[in-house]
Design a protein around this motif. Structure first.
Motif: not given
Length: 235
Positions: A81-82, A87-92, A225-226, A231-232
């Motif tokens: 993920i770019d 920035d990725v963690w909140p979605w998890i 993928l989502e 995140a990007e």
């Protein structure tokens, strides 16, 4: 703005994002992929267990492995993920039924009663998962328990449904989310599932590889993928 609907989110400067997995055509896509992967399991099953991983990622130890130390079967999926791990963690962090959803095939999941709403925004109320709390995959199914929380690097869910927990019939599983800093400054997400079960038919049906692995692959791949897309979008 409504979680799971079209998002303007001008407050954060985001452009509109479609809700993951909504619509009849998308549901048909998900159902078709599941059928195809079930049929193709004898031919591609082993490669599918390590989709998207590079190097030794599929076998490297991850947080939560110790919860199912000798699994009957497992998988590890990976994606780049770019965006930074922060920035990725909140979605998890907000994953779950009644929370942010699973970013998969929402319409298909709701046909089987999951009552999922996939969000397209970060939900402040669900940004602080707590060890010991339950995460539901379905409103009437036994939940998974949060066993590891290490922002922004790891979230581990552990499952052992009470109705499979008798001495003669039992099963355990993990669902592990790990975010590493990528070599290019972005992130690598690894998702791992580990399963153990007793030999009886009830336990094998609930925790055995077939048909769970093919279904899990289709849904987890869509989820990853989502998360990458969302995140990007925000970076």
């Amino acid at each position: 703005m409504v979680a799971g609907g079209e998002l303007d989110n001008g407050r954060l400067g985001h452009r509109a994002a479609r809700a993951p997995g909504v619509g009849v055509l998308t549901a048909l896509e998900g159902a078709g992929l599941i059928v195809w992967h079930l049929a193709a399991t004898p031919f591609i099953g082993r490669r599918r267990l390590r989709w998207g991983t590079v190097g030794t990622e599929a076998s490297d130890p991850l947080p939560g492995d110790e919860l199912v130390p000798e699994p009957k079967w497992s998988y590890t999926l990976g994606i780049s993920i770019d965006a930074s791990p922060e920035d990725v963690w909140p979605w998890i962090a907000q994953i779950g039924q009644g929370r942010g959803g699973f970013y998969t095939y929402q319409t298909l999941e709701n046909i089987v009663g999951c009552r999922i709403t996939n969000t397209t925004e970060i939900l402040p109320a669900h940004q602080h998962p707590v060890v010991g709390n339950d995460i539901f995959l379905h409103p009437t199914a036994p939940p998974m328990r949060i066993d590891v929380v290490d922002p922004p690097n790891a979230l581990v869910l552990f499952g052992s449904p009470a109705d499979i927990g008798a001495e003669q019939s039992w099963g355990v599983s993990t669902w592990q989310f790990v975010v590493h800093l990528g070599h290019d400054g972005g992130s690598r997400i690894l998702t791992r599932g580990r399963y153990d079960h007793s030999p009886d038919w009830k336990s094998r049906l609930a925790f055995g590889r077939f048909p769970i692995e093919a279904i899990s692959f289709v849904m987890c791949r869509k989820m990853m993928l989502e998360i990458k897309r969302l995140a990007e979008r925000d970076t």
